[in-house]
Scaffold this active site. Structure first.
Site, PDB file in Angstrom:
ATOM      1  CG  HIS A 123      25.171  -8.158  54.460  1.00  0.00           C
ATOM      2  ND1 HIS A 123      25.114  -7.153  53.537  1.00  0.00           N
ATOM      3  CD2 HIS A 123      25.932  -7.685  55.482  1.00  0.00           C
ATOM      4  CE1 HIS A 123      25.803  -6.118  53.976  1.00  0.00           C
ATOM      5  NE2 HIS A 123      26.304  -6.411  55.148  1.00  0.00           N
TER       6      HIS A 123
ATOM      7  CG  ASP B  52      31.785  -5.967  52.277  1.00  0.00           C
ATOM      8  OD1 ASP B  52      31.653  -5.720  53.490  1.00  0.00           O
ATOM      9  OD2 ASP B  52      30.930  -5.675  51.434  1.00  0.00           O
TER      10      ASP B  52
ATOM     11  CG  ASP C  27      30.155   0.070  58.392  1.00  0.00           C
ATOM     12  OD1 ASP C  27      30.548  -0.061  57.231  1.00  0.00           O
ATOM     13  OD2 ASP C  27      30.341  -0.784  59.287  1.00  0.00           O
TER      14      ASP C  27
END
Length: 411
Positions: free
Chosen positions: A263, A333, A147
């Site tokens: 998350h 994800d 990322d």
């Protein structure tokens, strides 16, 4: 069950799975040449889908995939994180590459479970040597991802000897696509020189909630205007293509309006999500600038009354593929984020994600704990689904071919 009962069950299931939210959400996996335009046209009613809860039969694969062993197709669908700044022979990722045909790895600067400030990235020279060793162990070209959005979400940062980068918010505020393309090309050169060929960026979430703890508050969105987001993201992707690096648009179908962090647990965007959040995807897909698309774990009862986007056939196949006309690689994800692990086992999450249409299953191994044999567990789970007939070889072949097309363009 009746349709109303199914909707109530779906909402109860995901809400029950969200019981233990983390008080302080940790920024982990997702906070991290031009292709031909994708086929299809966009629907004028993006807020509604015509997909089914149960996936329809898979289409027949092209002959090019029929001779590929199942073991290879399964391994190519996995992206796994690991520990180590060098590749010792006993590192579990070596066995994943050699024995399980792993298709992708994801690299991090910090090890979240242990608090170690160095996980995979310590210096430019060290990183180049690590990625070369990874490629040498792989049976076929490996997707090496990280990322590197810019700003606060940049795994290759000045603390490890890499150039500083501007955030998406800074680039969007300047509103200069040429400058954004230059900035993105500089990021891509850094990645390319380090042996990284897939940047899990740009974020194309529309900044509808500036206080959003995982997007707006971290300056990860280009703008609250979807047209600006699309234009800036296009320049960002083009800058990467200038340097031979692939990208991933995230987080489909839109995380910018959310109030929570997936998350840390269940995130319901039903009451805040807007169809304008699809506009950047529509523009970039139709412009041939969607190398891959990462799907979020957000739950939206208007799109699927039972499942979050990352596990939803209606969202991935019905909306992204059928309505928006996207036929490239879909990346999940991180399937270890608590929006998933609070409600579904590893095996069930893999089953639902694959049947939904996901091609590359991401496991950061870098949120709450580290599992040395995670790659083996994910591989065995998907192999078992094939053996039981729940996932067909034809379905594997679809993903294998998409991934092979993407890898053929990797620098």
């Amino acid at each position: 069950m009746t349709a109303p009962e199914q909707r109530r069950y779906g909402r109860r299931h995901v809400l029950a799975g969200a019981g233990g939210l983390l008080a302080g959400a940790l920024l982990a996996a997702c906070r991290a040449d031009s292709p031909a335009p994708s086929p299809g046209t966009a629907s004028p009613s993006p807020g509604k889908t015509s997909g089914h809860t149960s996936p329809p039969p898979a289409t027949e694969p092209s002959p090019s995939a029929t001779s590929v062993p199942v073991e290879v197709m399964v391994g190519q669908m996995l992206m796994v994180g690991f520990r180590g700044t060098s590749l010792a022979p006993d590192n579990p990722i070596v066995a994943d590459l050699r024995d399980r045909h792993l298709g992708a790895v994801v690299l991090f600067a910090h090890d979240v479970p242990s608090g170690d400030p160095v996980r995979n990235i310590d210096s430019p020279q060290q990183l180049s040597e690590l990625t070369a060793a990874l490629q040498a162990e792989a049976h076929s070209p490996l997707l090496v991802a990280t990322d590197q959005e810019g700003g606060r979400v940049a795994r290759l940062g000045p603390e490890h000897g890499f150039p500083a980068t501007a955030s998406a918010a800074e680039l969007g505020a300047a509103d200069d696509p040429a400058a954004t393309r230059q900035a993105a090309a500089a990021i891509a050169r850094t990645l390319r020189d380090a042996g990284i060929n897939l940047n899990l960026a740009p974020v194309v979430d529309v900044n509808l909630n500036p206080a959003n703890p995982v997007i707006g508050a971290l300056d990860r969105s280009f703008s609250a205007d979807p047209a600006v987001v699309a234009e800036q993201a296009a320049a960002f992707v083009q800058g990467h293509h200038d340097e031979g690096v692939l990208t991933s648009l995230k987080h489909f179908p839109g995380h910018g309006s959310s109030r929570g962090d997936s998350h840390a647990g269940f995130v319901d965007v039903t009451d805040v999500w807007s169809p304008v959040e699809l506009e950047p995807y529509r523009e970039l897909i139709h412009g041939g600038l969607a190398d891959s698309v990462m799907v979020a774990h957000v739950f939206n009862a208007e799109l699927d009354p039972d499942l979050p986007a990352s596990l939803s056939h209606r969202t991935i196949t019905g909306l992204l593929r059928d309505e928006l006309g996207y036929d490239g690689v879909v990346v999940s994800d991180d399937l270890q984020m608590r929006a998933i692990t609070d409600g579904w086992s590893l095996e069930e999450a893999i089953r639902l994600a694959v049947l939904a249409g996901t091609d590359l299953l991401a496991f950061s191994n870098n949120i709450d704990f580290f599992t040395p044999d995670l790659g083996a567990r994910a591989y065995d789970a998907l192999m078992a689904l094939v053996a039981s007939g729940e996932v067909s070889e034809e379905r594997l072949a679809q993903s294998y071919e998409r991934l092979a097309r993407l890898k053929a363009r990797a620098g």
